[in-house]
Design an enzyme around this catalytic site. Structure first.
Site, PDB file in Angstrom:
ATOM      1  N   SER A  56       0.970  -1.183   0.159  1.00 51.98           N
ATOM      2  CA  SER A  56      -0.340  -0.081   0.006  1.00 51.98           C
ATOM      3  C   SER A  56       0.689   1.358  -0.170  1.00 51.98           C
ATOM      4  O   SER A  56       1.761   0.711   0.842  1.00 51.98           O
ATOM      5  CB  SER A  56      -1.280   0.136   0.873  1.00 51.98           C
ATOM      6  OG  SER A  56      -1.295   1.358   1.584  1.00 51.98           O
ATOM      7  N   TYR A  86      -1.911  -0.654  10.070  1.00 51.20           N
ATOM      8  CA  TYR A  86      -1.713  -1.543   8.534  1.00 51.20           C
ATOM      9  C   TYR A  86      -0.620  -1.146   8.015  1.00 51.20           C
ATOM     10  O   TYR A  86       0.092  -1.465   7.332  1.00 51.20           O
ATOM     11  CB  TYR A  86      -3.181  -0.522   8.403  1.00 51.20           C
ATOM     12  CG  TYR A  86      -3.172  -0.315   6.959  1.00 51.20           C
ATOM     13  CD1 TYR A  86      -3.616  -1.541   6.267  1.00 51.20           C
ATOM     14  CD2 TYR A  86      -3.152  -0.132   5.713  1.00 51.20           C
ATOM     15  CE1 TYR A  86      -4.301  -2.761   5.588  1.00 51.20           C
ATOM     16  CE2 TYR A  86      -3.098   0.024   4.810  1.00 51.20           C
ATOM     17  CZ  TYR A  86      -4.147  -1.095   4.100  1.00 51.20           C
ATOM     18  OH  TYR A  86      -3.595  -1.453   2.693  1.00 51.20           O
TER      19      TYR A  86
END
Length: 282
Positions: A139, A152
């Site tokens: 990501s 995350y």
């Protein structure tokens, strides 16, 4: 895989294949005639994918060694080899270092980092035999951070370096390992986040999903492309990295982010005016 032609069929395991980027990747590979083993936690979407594309559904949670080894055995039993792995399964949880839930932290790390590690360990002998390729879906959060995003972001940074470790340690033996870093992509997980964002910010729009669409529009308004990605746009990059067309690409981090990481936040004020939403920092 490095020694194979573009027309050869490659046996690929795709995790997180029940929706979003994983599903789009599995579908795109099947369109090219490549055998796919589609893994994920939910049975129903995998069975639908199997019936529609011929991908082999294998519901599992690769966060345990037994499940990872079982997924590899299923691929070998069905096709006799493994040429590629797409490490796409992942979850998102928020929180700052001071207030994050340790249960969330453990779950994110198990799913986003330990699961990929276990699958790589189980599949590595077969990837070495086939001179295969690995693509990890990280990501932009692996490269840049946002508020309240510690679990995350840390997990995706760890996944990035795990993938690069494979590139460095096994490249001379023919195994390539690369990383894609998407920004906002339309998916079930992103839809849920945008629905929450719309509720928190009081965003509305036409139709049942109007608020969510307004949230997507705001979340991507600063991107040079000004929109979220379609999952297939990321899948196209993944399938290229699996293919012989990328035979000298190893350890690369490709940002599939609409230009997000090309922006300098220090210049935003010249083009945009920002107004705080409320005292909660929304």
């Amino acid at each position: 895989m490095n020694d194979r032609t573009a027309n050869d069929k490659r046996v690929v395991i795709v995790t997180g294949a029940g929706s979003g980027i994983g599903e789009a990747t599995a579908r795109l590979l099947r369109e090219g005639g490549h055998p796919v083993i589609a893994a994920g936690r939910r049975d129903e979407p995998l069975r639908r994918l199997e019936s529609e594309t011929g991908a082999l559904a294998h519901p599992c949670d690769v966060g345990t060694p037994e499940a990872a080894e079982g997924l590899v055995r299923a691929a070998l039993d069905a096709h006799g080899r493994i040429d590629g792995i797409v490490l796409n399964a992942g979850i998102g949880r928020g929180g700052t270092v001071g207030d994050l839930s340790m249960a969330d932290w453990d779950e994110v790390m198990r799913t986003n980092v330990t699961g990929p590690l276990l699958l790589l360990r189980a599949a590595l002998p077969h990837l070495l035999e086939s001179r295969g390729a690995v693509v990890s879906v990280a990501s932009v959060s692996a490269l840049l951070n946002g508020r309240g995003n510690a679990p995350y972001a840390v997990s995706k940074s760890a996944l990035l370096q795990l993938a690069r470790s494979v590139a460095v340690d096994y490249g001379r033996q023919g195994v390539r390992s690369n990383i894609v870093c998407p920004s906002w992509v339309r998916s079930e997980m992103a839809d849920r986040r945008m629905t929450r964002f719309a509720q928190e910010a009081g965003l509305t729009g036409e139709g049942e999903d109007g608020g969510r669409e307004a949230a997507y529009a705001q979340a991507t308004s600063l991107l040079p492309l000004g929109r979220p990605a379609d999952p297939r746009e990321v899948a196209e990059t993944i399938t290229w990295l699996l293919s012989p067309a990328s035979s000298f690409v190893n350890g690369a981090v490709l940002t599939v982010d609409g230009g997000a990481t090309a922006l300098d936040p220090g210049t935003f004020a010249f083009d945009f005016q920002f107004t705080p939403r409320d005292a909660a920092g929304l």
